[in-house]
Design a protein around this motif. Structure first.
Motif, mmCIF file in Angstrom:
data_model
loop_
_atom_site.group_PDB
_atom_site.id
_atom_site.type_symbol
_atom_site.label_atom_id
_atom_site.label_comp_id
_atom_site.label_asym_id
_atom_site.label_seq_id
_atom_site.Cartn_x
_atom_site.Cartn_y
_atom_site.Cartn_z
ATOM 1 N N CYS A 42 7.210 56.080 54.988
ATOM 2 C CA CYS A 42 6.907 55.907 56.281
ATOM 3 C C CYS A 42 6.132 54.541 56.220
ATOM 4 O O CYS A 42 4.936 54.382 55.758
ATOM 5 C CB CYS A 42 5.964 56.873 56.939
ATOM 6 S SG CYS A 42 5.532 56.520 58.543
ATOM 7 N N GLY A 44 4.335 51.357 57.873
ATOM 8 C CA GLY A 44 3.722 50.732 59.348
ATOM 9 C C GLY A 44 3.704 51.977 60.196
ATOM 10 O O GLY A 44 3.900 52.869 59.923
ATOM 11 N N GLU A 45 3.111 51.500 61.245
ATOM 12 C CA GLU A 45 2.795 52.610 62.258
ATOM 13 C C GLU A 45 4.170 53.265 62.901
ATOM 14 O O GLU A 45 4.025 54.692 63.107
ATOM 15 C CB GLU A 45 1.915 52.092 63.495
ATOM 16 C CG GLU A 45 0.666 51.345 63.353
ATOM 17 C CD GLU A 45 -0.117 50.828 64.392
ATOM 18 O OE1 GLU A 45 0.754 50.814 65.710
ATOM 19 O OE2 GLU A 45 -1.123 50.257 64.137
ATOM 20 N N ASP A 46 5.078 52.765 63.107
ATOM 21 C CA ASP A 46 6.188 53.501 63.727
ATOM 22 C C ASP A 46 7.151 53.662 62.674
ATOM 23 O O ASP A 46 8.567 54.017 62.881
ATOM 24 C CB ASP A 46 7.003 52.434 64.614
ATOM 25 C CG ASP A 46 5.956 52.037 65.746
ATOM 26 O OD1 ASP A 46 5.301 52.936 66.233
ATOM 27 O OD2 ASP A 46 5.949 51.056 66.234
ATOM 28 N N CYS A 47 7.080 53.969 61.310
ATOM 29 C CA CYS A 47 7.850 54.341 60.185
ATOM 30 C C CYS A 47 9.108 53.239 60.415
ATOM 31 O O CYS A 47 10.274 53.733 60.440
ATOM 32 C CB CYS A 47 8.353 55.678 60.265
ATOM 33 S SG CYS A 47 7.024 56.744 59.817
ATOM 34 N N GLU A 48 8.717 51.936 60.122
ATOM 35 C CA GLU A 48 9.936 50.877 60.082
ATOM 36 C C GLU A 48 10.695 50.960 58.724
ATOM 37 O O GLU A 48 10.246 51.622 57.888
ATOM 38 C CB GLU A 48 9.198 49.429 60.519
ATOM 39 C CG GLU A 48 8.192 49.670 61.502
ATOM 40 C CD GLU A 48 7.249 48.356 61.501
ATOM 41 O OE1 GLU A 48 7.547 47.550 60.787
ATOM 42 O OE2 GLU A 48 6.136 48.300 62.191
ATOM 43 N N THR A 79 3.005 57.313 53.263
ATOM 44 C CA THR A 79 2.694 56.492 54.308
ATOM 45 C C THR A 79 2.335 55.004 53.542
ATOM 46 O O THR A 79 1.359 55.163 52.932
ATOM 47 C CB THR A 79 1.684 56.814 55.181
ATOM 48 O OG1 THR A 79 1.919 57.923 55.820
ATOM 49 C CG2 THR A 79 1.360 55.894 56.340
ATOM 50 N N SER A 81 0.906 51.104 54.281
ATOM 51 C CA SER A 81 0.412 50.174 55.244
ATOM 52 C C SER A 81 0.311 48.793 54.401
ATOM 53 O O SER A 81 -0.680 48.743 53.446
ATOM 54 C CB SER A 81 -0.528 50.890 55.811
ATOM 55 O OG SER A 81 -1.520 49.689 56.694
ATOM 56 N N GLU A 107 -1.046 58.225 51.107
ATOM 57 C CA GLU A 107 -1.263 57.210 51.842
ATOM 58 C C GLU A 107 -1.430 55.740 50.775
ATOM 59 O O GLU A 107 -2.420 55.932 50.092
ATOM 60 C CB GLU A 107 -2.064 57.080 53.051
ATOM 61 C CG GLU A 107 -2.242 55.875 53.598
ATOM 62 C CD GLU A 107 -3.285 56.257 54.853
ATOM 63 O OE1 GLU A 107 -3.443 55.192 55.552
ATOM 64 O OE2 GLU A 107 -3.641 57.193 54.949
ATOM 65 N N THR A 109 -2.464 51.844 51.351
ATOM 66 C CA THR A 109 -3.065 50.484 52.048
ATOM 67 C C THR A 109 -3.458 49.522 51.120
ATOM 68 O O THR A 109 -4.147 49.978 50.095
ATOM 69 C CB THR A 109 -4.279 51.174 52.838
ATOM 70 O OG1 THR A 109 -4.076 52.378 53.463
ATOM 71 C CG2 THR A 109 -4.588 49.940 53.725
#
Length: 513
Positions: A42, A44-48, A79, A81, A107, A109
């Motif tokens: 996933c 970014g925020e919108d799972c691009e 996730t 980021s 996650e 980051t």
């Protein structure tokens, strides 16, 4: 409140994840997170959709994490980021990351894709496989690692002139660097013995100067190596050593050498020498900052072990020096300055071996980066006090071809020793040097590893947490076994002589010479 520990080398081996190099900080619990090969990425925020380099990073990491073929119903979300997923590779690049593992999600980051690559390497060391249940898991959860490198420049020098190193070998070296979070391949491309690069501007350099017609790199070969490294977060810094270590140039262009009997250092008395250097550098750099087959901001110009007696023994050069009012040392300075000027004109900062400091001190261009290498050298404190940047590779401690230098000596070496605290920021980092006189494809990886890991941890991890080899020995052995499982021919970890084979049957952790 979740129990946590700061990950320090004094903890009992096996009490916490066995990571190499040590991260800057880690806190963890005592739970276990089940994990399976079915991982949902996933971004970014919108799972691009993942950018190419981010997807490629996962595609390389997944076989390392899930090295056994299993069927699993466990599904996990990773996730990701990243602020800048295509950050430029340079000394200023941000390689930090935060890796968080909860009961069911992971996650990462990071400000850049570079930190993401490092986080995946850390994740690959956290995952465990249970052979009885044939299941993957991450122990010690919930877990948070906050990490970044101590030094920006963390490298291995590879010498392709004493023995030719084929492109697939260079690829394998680059892969191995990433496992230890090293980020520089210092490519010592040419030397006295051979000139294995096909220069478009001066084709007889490679045609005449290589060991054989097969032991050469085309422009496409080099571009491929640099791109392979870039995708893995590794800078490639090329070295063209001048004016010494250049006898191979004479075979194709004899006019740039003092004579057929005394071939180096290069002839300073003719513009043909500097025209050739400029043409070669333009082939390598494209003539502008950030361009060329080696787009890295930094270029190594050597400058070491220059025996200037050939200049005085040549009637033409001797007369030229007399006409210019220069002695041998003055001519050496003239040569170094002129070649640096050529490189600067093509947007490159320059590195030189420490002899240029020993000869010229603060007469050097103040932007020069001094590469410390001589045994027992005190150049680091001297040069940094004068405001010069340094790279540290003292040969009695970090030369990998010195086979009797033990891993613990390498581990306990400190690049900032003797340097005033206010000047330590001028230490860009360091390199382990894999000189090629006795190294080719048959033995390069077992000579670099596992001792190169000692250098890697010194350059990545916090100074205060990694001072004693005895505290790191368990993790060091584990990392050597990890390299072996990944197909890297790392020699037994406790060798008295580097790259020797194990002496008897035994498990990976027990092998020694």
């Amino acid at each position: 409140m979740l129990p946590f520990l700061l990950f320090l080398p004094t903890l009992a081996f096996g009490a916490t994840p066995s990571l190499w190099p040590l991260p800057q900080a880690m806190k963890h619990g005592d739970g276990v997170m089940p994990l399976g090969p079915d991982v949902l990425l996933c971004y970014g925020e919108d799972c691009e959709e993942l950018p190419n380099d981010i997807q490629d990073g996962w595609d390389r990491a997944a076989p390392l994490i899930f090295s056994h073929s299993v069927s699993s119903s466990v599904s996990t979300t990773l996730t990701i980021s990243i602020d800048d997923p295509s950050a430029e590779l340079n000394l200023e690049a941000d390689e930090s990351y935060i890796l968080t593992v909860s009961e069911s999600t992971i996650e990462i980051t990071s400000p850049t894709q570079l930190g993401y690559y490092h986080a995946l390497q850390t994740l690959s060391q956290l995952v465990e496989f249970d052979y009885d249940s044939e299941a993957y898991s991450i122990p010690n959860t919930p877990l948070t690692i906050t990490d970044s490198p101590r030094f920006a420049h963390r490298g291995i020098l590879v010498d392709s002139a004493r023995h030719f190193e084929p492109v697939p070998t260079l690829h394998r070296v680059i892969d191995s660097l990433t496992y230890a979070k090293l980020n520089v391949l210092h490519w010592h491309l040419v030397d006295t013995q051979s000139f294995p690069f096909d220069s478009p501007s001066y084709p007889d350099l490679g045609k005449m100067g290589a060991f054989s017609k097969e032991e050469r790199y085309t422009v496409g070969d080099v571009e491929g190596v640099v791109e392979y490294a870039r995708k893995r977060g590794v800078r490639v810094m090329v070295e063209i050593d001048t004016p010494g270590h250049a006898a191979s140039w004479c075979k194709g262009y004899p006019e740039v050498c003092p004579s057929t009997d005394c071939t180096q250092p290069l002839n300073p008395s003719t513009n043909a020498t500097f025209d050739l250097i400029e043409g070669l550098f333009k082939d390598l750099t494209g003539g502008k900052k950030g361009e060329g087959i080696f787009p890295d901001d930094i270029m190594h110009l050597g400058g070491d072990e220059v025996d200037t007696s050939c200049w005085s023994s040549s009637d033409d050069i001797s007369k030229w020096m007399e006409d210019q009012g220069m002695d041998e040392d003055g001519t050496y300075a003239y040569f170094i300055g002129r070649v640096q000027e050529i490189a600067h004109g093509m947007g490159r900062e320059v590195v030189g071996w420490e002899e240029i400091w020993n000869h010229f001190k603060t007469d050097l261009d103040p932007t020069t980066i001094v590469h410390v290498w001589l045994p027992g050298s005190s150049v680091g404190p001297e040069a940094t006090k004068a405001g010069y940047r340094v790279i540290w590779s003292r040969s009695d401690l970090w030369y990998l071809d010195w086979l009797k230098t033990s891993w613990d000596s390498m581990y306990e070496a400190e690049p900032t020793d003797g340097i005033a605290e206010e000047d330590q920021h001028l230490v860009l980092g360091g390199e382990g040097c894999m000189w090629g006189e006795t190294v080719d494809t048959s033995d390069i990886l077992q000579t670099i590893w596992p001792r190169g890991a000692a250098i890697a941890e010194r350059l990545w991890s916090d100074k205060g947490s990694t001072t004693k080899a005895a505290d790191a020995e368990g993790r060091y052995k584990e990392f050597r076994c990890l390299l072996n499982r990944r197909g890297i021919e790392a020699a037994p970890s406790m060798n008295m002589i580097g790259r020797e084979a194990p002496e008897s049957p035994g498990g990976c952790l027990d092998q020694r010479r």
